[in-house]
Design a protein around this motif. Structure first.
Motif, PDB file in Angstrom:
ATOM      1  N   LEU A  62      -2.792  -7.093  15.918  1.00  0.00           N
ATOM      2  CA  LEU A  62      -3.262  -8.389  16.400  1.00  0.00           C
ATOM      3  C   LEU A  62      -4.096  -9.115  15.338  1.00  0.00           C
ATOM      4  N   ARG A  63      -5.058  -8.419  14.726  1.00  0.00           N
ATOM      5  CA  ARG A  63      -5.950  -9.054  13.753  1.00  0.00           C
ATOM      6  C   ARG A  63      -5.693  -8.610  12.314  1.00  0.00           C
ATOM      7  N   ARG A  64      -5.187  -7.424  12.153  1.00  0.00           N
ATOM      8  CA  ARG A  64      -4.926  -6.920  10.803  1.00  0.00           C
ATOM      9  C   ARG A  64      -3.639  -6.090  10.828  1.00  0.00           C
ATOM     10  N   PRO A  65      -3.026  -5.886   9.672  1.00  0.00           N
ATOM     11  CA  PRO A  65      -1.738  -5.188   9.622  1.00  0.00           C
ATOM     12  C   PRO A  65      -1.820  -3.741  10.098  1.00  0.00           C
ATOM     13  N   GLN A  66      -0.812  -3.329  10.857  1.00  0.00           N
ATOM     14  CA  GLN A  66      -0.687  -1.915  11.203  1.00  0.00           C
ATOM     15  C   GLN A  66      -0.058  -1.135  10.050  1.00  0.00           C
ATOM     16  N   ILE A  67       0.838  -1.798   9.335  1.00  0.00           N
ATOM     17  CA  ILE A  67       1.483  -1.199   8.171  1.00  0.00           C
ATOM     18  C   ILE A  67       0.764  -1.697   6.918  1.00  0.00           C
ATOM     19  N   THR A  68       0.228  -0.796   6.134  1.00  0.00           N
ATOM     20  CA  THR A  68      -0.570  -1.196   4.973  1.00  0.00           C
ATOM     21  C   THR A  68       0.183  -1.089   3.653  1.00  0.00           C
ATOM     22  N   ILE A  69       1.301  -0.360   3.627  1.00  0.00           N
ATOM     23  CA  ILE A  69       2.157  -0.318   2.439  1.00  0.00           C
ATOM     24  C   ILE A  69       3.551  -0.747   2.864  1.00  0.00           C
ATOM     25  N   LEU A  70       3.962  -1.921   2.413  1.00  0.00           N
ATOM     26  CA  LEU A  70       5.264  -2.451   2.775  1.00  0.00           C
ATOM     27  C   LEU A  70       6.362  -1.773   1.948  1.00  0.00           C
ATOM     28  N   GLY A  71       7.591  -2.219   2.158  1.00  0.00           N
ATOM     29  CA  GLY A  71       8.721  -1.654   1.419  1.00  0.00           C
ATOM     30  C   GLY A  71       9.576  -0.794   2.326  1.00  0.00           C
ATOM     31  N   ALA A  72      10.627  -1.406   2.905  1.00  0.00           N
ATOM     32  CA  ALA A  72      11.438  -0.697   3.904  1.00  0.00           C
ATOM     33  C   ALA A  72      12.618   0.052   3.307  1.00  0.00           C
ATOM     34  N   ASP A  73      12.899  -0.166   2.024  1.00  0.00           N
ATOM     35  CA  ASP A  73      14.015   0.513   1.360  1.00  0.00           C
ATOM     36  C   ASP A  73      13.488   1.385   0.232  1.00  0.00           C
ATOM     37  N   VAL A  74      14.108   2.545   0.039  1.00  0.00           N
ATOM     38  CA  VAL A  74      13.672   3.464  -1.006  1.00  0.00           C
ATOM     39  C   VAL A  74      14.886   4.160  -1.621  1.00  0.00           C
ATOM     40  N   ALA A  75      14.874   4.263  -2.932  1.00  0.00           N
ATOM     41  CA  ALA A  75      15.817   5.127  -3.640  1.00  0.00           C
ATOM     42  C   ALA A  75      15.018   5.896  -4.682  1.00  0.00           C
ATOM     43  N   GLY A  76      15.253   7.204  -4.774  1.00  0.00           N
ATOM     44  CA  GLY A  76      14.471   7.985  -5.717  1.00  0.00           C
ATOM     45  C   GLY A  76      14.855   9.448  -5.735  1.00  0.00           C
ATOM     46  N   GLU A  77      13.924  10.276  -6.183  1.00  0.00           N
ATOM     47  CA  GLU A  77      14.144  11.710  -6.317  1.00  0.00           C
ATOM     48  C   GLU A  77      13.236  12.478  -5.374  1.00  0.00           C
ATOM     49  N   VAL A  78      13.753  13.573  -4.845  1.00  0.00           N
ATOM     50  CA  VAL A  78      12.931  14.455  -4.025  1.00  0.00           C
ATOM     51  C   VAL A  78      11.901  15.131  -4.919  1.00  0.00           C
ATOM     52  N   ALA A  79      10.616  14.966  -4.551  1.00  0.00           N
ATOM     53  CA  ALA A  79       9.528  15.586  -5.317  1.00  0.00           C
ATOM     54  C   ALA A  79       9.053  16.878  -4.664  1.00  0.00           C
ATOM     55  N   ALA A  80       9.081  16.920  -3.341  1.00  0.00           N
ATOM     56  CA  ALA A  80       8.645  18.112  -2.596  1.00  0.00           C
ATOM     57  C   ALA A  80       9.207  18.009  -1.184  1.00  0.00           C
ATOM     58  N   VAL A  81       9.277  19.166  -0.497  1.00  0.00           N
ATOM     59  CA  VAL A  81       9.811  19.175   0.861  1.00  0.00           C
ATOM     60  C   VAL A  81       8.900  19.973   1.784  1.00  0.00           C
ATOM     61  N   GLY A  82       8.900  19.601   3.066  1.00  0.00           N
ATOM     62  CA  GLY A  82       8.165  20.354   4.067  1.00  0.00           C
ATOM     63  C   GLY A  82       8.859  21.673   4.384  1.00  0.00           C
ATOM     64  N   LYS A  83       8.151  22.564   5.055  1.00  0.00           N
ATOM     65  CA  LYS A  83       8.662  23.925   5.267  1.00  0.00           C
ATOM     66  C   LYS A  83       9.893  23.983   6.156  1.00  0.00           C
ATOM     67  N   ASN A  84      10.118  22.972   6.983  1.00  0.00           N
ATOM     68  CA  ASN A  84      11.280  22.981   7.872  1.00  0.00           C
ATOM     69  C   ASN A  84      12.490  22.245   7.309  1.00  0.00           C
ATOM     70  N   VAL A  85      12.350  21.655   6.140  1.00  0.00           N
ATOM     71  CA  VAL A  85      13.440  20.880   5.543  1.00  0.00           C
ATOM     72  C   VAL A  85      14.488  21.826   4.964  1.00  0.00           C
TER      73      VAL A  85
END
Length: 329
Positions: A62-85
């Motif tokens: 309502l008064r300030r952004p809920q999303i603070t880092i924009l950018g809805a598209d991403v292409a890149g390299e996997v740097a690390a993964v969670g234990k269930n990945v």
């Protein structure tokens, strides 16, 4: 890591380049080293906090952004993964539509929203795909239910979503007519449109032609006028509309949907941000891209440090195809 952070609504000048801690992936997440991202209307609507009606219904803060880092598209390299990945490992080339976080050097993405990058695309080309092509796929395949032999009209054929919609309709066997401005007629024809209407010279709602599907991205004509160009059982798919501070483009889409129960045509809206089939759709797009049936159209590329300038350029609404961002090593 470096990231452009949004702390308050406003012009592109409110995007501040800051040093932040690199995020840690959750159990079901993948940490992606961002090599490229893209800019689209979704980003600057969030940046501006517009239309204001979106704040009232809870889609924006309502008064300030809920999303603070924009950018809805991403292409890149996997740097690390969670234990269930299980599907990805460090070093894999991937692309995704995380809906936020692309304006940073690293972003965490749920495994269910990540897919291998098309092998025949660069990072910059891949970053132009997820949101725009995903929206076009929903509009053409799911809502429009385009079949071989259909006549499809794409209003707003030269933009990010439009260039993919034209190509996808052709890929599904349709005869495609694109609507765009004079300067983009050759572009729209070059990506496969059978016919092109220059809206500066002709009103597509009054030329007497009938179509099985109208994918309305530009939202430049009222819903009633758009339905006039459809066959009795045709489909009108509203994707967007003219921007406004208070209600638009949401108002245009709502007005189109409101007529649905009272008309013979199918009326719907394609919203990829709420889609639960992101990974499956990315895999479909990868197959189409690697098969040479669709490809991204890129207007301009900016370096990471010039993201505010890229957003300002995209906000003018005149970019043919996509505006992409390269994130250097």
């Amino acid at each position: 890591m470096k990231a452009f952070v949004l702390r308050s609504y406003g012009s592109p000048d409110v995007l501040e380049l800051q040093e932040l801690d690199k995020p840690e992936p959750g159990d079901d997440e993948v940490l992606v080293r961002v090599r490229a991202t893209s800019v689209q209307p979704y980003d600057w609507h969030l940046m501006r906090g517009e239309p204001f009606v979106a704040r009232l219904i809870g889609e924006l803060g309502l008064r300030r952004p809920q999303i603070t880092i924009l950018g809805a598209d991403v292409a890149g390299e996997v740097a690390a993964v969670g234990k269930n990945v299980t599907e990805f490992s460090p070093g894999d080339e991937v692309y995704a539509m995380p809906k936020q976080g692309g304006f940073a050097e690293y972003v965490c993405v749920p495994e269910r929203e990540l897919a291998p990058k098309p092998g025949n695309l660069s990072y910059e080309e891949a970053a132009a795909v997820p949101l725009a092509a995903g929206t076009a796929l929903l509009a053409v395949r799911d809502h429009g239910q385009v079949q071989p032999g259909h006549k499809v009209l794409v209003n707003g054929a030269s933009g990010g979503v439009g260039t993919f919609a034209v190509q996808l309709a052709r890929a599904y066997g349709a005869e495609v007519t694109g609507v765009c401005s004079s300067r983009n007629v050759d572009l729209v024809r070059s990506i496969g449109a059978d016919k092109v209407i220059d809206y500066t010279e002709q009103d597509f709602t009054r030329n007497g032609q009938r179509y099985d599907v109208l994918v309305d991205i530009a939202g430049s004509r009222p819903g009633s006028a758009c339905r006039r160009v459809l066959t009795g059982k045709g489909a009108l798919v509203a994707v967007g509309g003219q921007a406004g501070r208070w209600l638009q483009p949401a108002g245009h889409v709502f007005s189109v949907l409101a007529a649905g129960p009272f008309v013979s045509q199918r009326v719907s809206s394609a919203n990829v941000v709420r889609c639960e089939e992101t990974k499956r759709n990315l895999m479909t797009l990868t197959e189409l891209i690697e098969g040479g049936r669709i490809s991204p159209v890129i207007d301009r590329s900016f370096p990471f440090e010039r993201i505010p300038e890229a957003v300002a350029y995209q906000e003018t609404g005149h970019a043919p195809g996509k505006v992409v961002i390269t994130v250097a090593d």
